[in-house]
Design a protein around this motif. Sequence first.
Motif, short mmCIF file in Angstrom:
data_model
loop_
_atom_site.label_atom_id
_atom_site.label_comp_id
_atom_site.label_asym_id
_atom_site.label_seq_id
_atom_site.Cartn_x
_atom_site.Cartn_y
_atom_site.Cartn_z
N VAL A 24 -34.52 -62.50 49.27
CA VAL A 24 -35.75 -62.67 48.48
C VAL A 24 -36.56 -63.86 49.03
CG1 VAL A 24 -36.60 -63.33 46.17
CG2 VAL A 24 -34.79 -61.62 46.39
N SER A 25 -35.84 -64.91 49.41
CA SER A 25 -36.54 -66.10 49.94
C SER A 25 -37.29 -65.76 51.23
CB SER A 25 -35.53 -67.21 50.24
OG SER A 25 -34.81 -67.54 49.09
N ILE A 26 -36.62 -65.05 52.11
CA ILE A 26 -37.27 -64.69 53.38
C ILE A 26 -38.48 -63.80 53.11
CG2 ILE A 26 -36.98 -63.35 55.52
CD1 ILE A 26 -34.02 -64.33 55.52
N ALA A 27 -38.29 -62.83 52.23
CA ALA A 27 -39.40 -61.91 51.91
C ALA A 27 -40.60 -62.68 51.37
CB ALA A 27 -38.93 -60.87 50.90
N LEU A 28 -40.35 -63.62 50.47
CA LEU A 28 -41.44 -64.41 49.89
C LEU A 28 -42.12 -65.28 50.94
CD1 LEU A 28 -39.85 -65.48 46.50
CD2 LEU A 28 -41.92 -64.13 46.78
N SER A 29 -41.29 -65.88 51.77
CA SER A 29 -41.85 -66.76 52.80
C SER A 29 -42.74 -65.97 53.76
CB SER A 29 -40.70 -67.45 53.55
OG SER A 29 -41.21 -68.29 54.53
N ARG A 30 -42.30 -64.77 54.12
CA ARG A 30 -43.13 -63.95 55.02
C ARG A 30 -44.47 -63.59 54.38
NH1 ARG A 30 -39.30 -59.69 58.37
NH2 ARG A 30 -37.89 -61.26 59.23
N LEU A 31 -44.48 -63.53 53.04
CA LEU A 31 -45.74 -63.22 52.35
C LEU A 31 -46.57 -64.48 52.10
CD1 LEU A 31 -44.57 -60.52 49.75
CD2 LEU A 31 -45.72 -60.18 51.95
N GLY A 32 -46.07 -65.61 52.57
CA GLY A 32 -46.85 -66.85 52.51
C GLY A 32 -46.57 -67.73 51.30
N HIS A 33 -45.47 -67.46 50.57
CA HIS A 33 -45.15 -68.28 49.41
C HIS A 33 -44.14 -69.36 49.78
CE1 HIS A 33 -47.27 -65.45 46.86
NE2 HIS A 33 -46.59 -64.47 47.43
N ARG A 34 -44.20 -70.48 49.06
CA ARG A 34 -43.27 -71.59 49.35
C ARG A 34 -42.02 -71.42 48.49
NH1 ARG A 34 -45.44 -77.28 49.78
NH2 ARG A 34 -43.64 -77.32 51.16
N VAL A 35 -40.89 -71.32 49.14
CA VAL A 35 -39.66 -71.02 48.41
C VAL A 35 -38.51 -71.88 48.92
CG1 VAL A 35 -39.38 -69.01 49.94
CG2 VAL A 35 -37.99 -69.14 47.90
N SER A 36 -37.72 -72.34 47.97
CA SER A 36 -36.57 -73.17 48.30
C SER A 36 -35.29 -72.41 47.97
CB SER A 36 -36.66 -74.45 47.46
OG SER A 36 -35.60 -75.30 47.78
N TRP A 37 -34.40 -72.31 48.96
CA TRP A 37 -33.10 -71.63 48.76
C TRP A 37 -32.00 -72.68 48.83
CZ3 TRP A 37 -29.05 -70.99 52.47
CH2 TRP A 37 -28.02 -70.13 52.06
N ILE A 38 -31.20 -72.74 47.76
CA ILE A 38 -30.13 -73.75 47.67
C ILE A 38 -28.79 -73.04 47.77
CG2 ILE A 38 -29.12 -75.54 46.20
CD1 ILE A 38 -31.93 -75.59 44.74
N SER A 39 -27.88 -73.62 48.52
CA SER A 39 -26.54 -73.02 48.61
C SER A 39 -25.56 -73.99 49.25
CB SER A 39 -26.60 -71.74 49.45
OG SER A 39 -25.42 -70.99 49.28
N ARG A 40 -24.33 -73.52 49.36
CA ARG A 40 -23.32 -74.18 50.19
C ARG A 40 -23.00 -73.24 51.33
NH1 ARG A 40 -19.73 -78.41 48.74
NH2 ARG A 40 -20.56 -79.41 46.89
N LEU A 41 -22.92 -73.78 52.52
CA LEU A 41 -22.51 -73.00 53.70
C LEU A 41 -21.31 -73.69 54.31
CD1 LEU A 41 -26.05 -72.53 55.30
CD2 LEU A 41 -24.61 -70.69 54.41
N GLY A 42 -20.44 -72.89 54.96
CA GLY A 42 -19.34 -73.51 55.68
C GLY A 42 -19.89 -74.32 56.85
#
Length: 315
Positions: A39-57
């Motif tokens: 969803v974050s990538i899709a929004l960003s491609r449409l020009g919206h500012r989006v923050s994705w928070i997570s834990r990654l290894g």
Amino acid sequence: MMAVITFGESMVLMDPERSGRLENVSRFEKRIAGAESNVSIALSRLGHRVSWISRLGKDPFGLGIYRGLRGEGVDVSGVIFDETRPTGLYFKERKAHGATGVYYYRAGSAASALTTADLNGETWQGAQILFVTGITPALSESCREAVFAAVDTARQQGMTVVFDPNYRGKLWGGKEARSVMRQIAAKADVVLPGVGEGVLMTGSEEPAAIAFALRSLGAKQVVVKLGPEGAWYATSEDEGKVQGFSVQQVDEVGAGDAFAAGYLSGMLDGLTVAESVKRACAMGALAVTGTGDYENLPDREELERFISGASEETR
Ligand code: KDG
């Protein structure tokens, strides 16, 4: 300032090069997957500012996901690298009859250790939308707590809470999911179920009845996804069906995330509910025309061209 905040698990997706039973497939393409990051990538491609928070290894897979999302223009400043737990992994299986199966290797993953404190809700001031899915509360107790705490924080800050139930039967049982998903839906402003999720959450089978039942729980807007048929929406002022777009389907995984992004994008642009649903349907249709969860998603110009039915000048 970010328009949208979201959090959840992103995994490395091992995508088979050909269809058939997984035990007979030997080549895979490594990709990135995860409902909230899609969803974050899709929004960003449409020009919206989006923050994705997570834990990654803190491993090559985690770094690849981090760089991939950053490269897509998603704000990843809230991502935490976990020193002790790995990045989750999942395999797709392309069945001969066209459906897609999934096999998860995510138990004990870095993202499953996500906590409320990791979300830094106090920094969301000014953001418009919190987007959560029903995948995150299925990952662990701390993830479940984080979802409820995030929803409360967002509501206190006057943000709009959007909930995509995203039921994953391989992660938890229907009874538990039903109870948790109903509790989140009751606190959400917008709920975006598929028909199957609607049936699970409400016991009703018709889209209008599902929407009515979820609105009775507390949701202000409900949009029931009907696949290629489009979607049924209901608010206190209006309800109706929006016709879907006809496309050649290659891989349906990721369609719901694209739909959610289209709907959020419409909300952020101040479109009516019906117009937002149309944008959502267009995004969902575009998502299924290629493999990978998000690779086929459009930028704004491509999306507008697709909706208007205009053909592209390719050379
Ligand atoms: O909606 C697509 C997601 O299901 C996929 O990217 C993987 O997040 C995922 C999940 O938990 O199933």
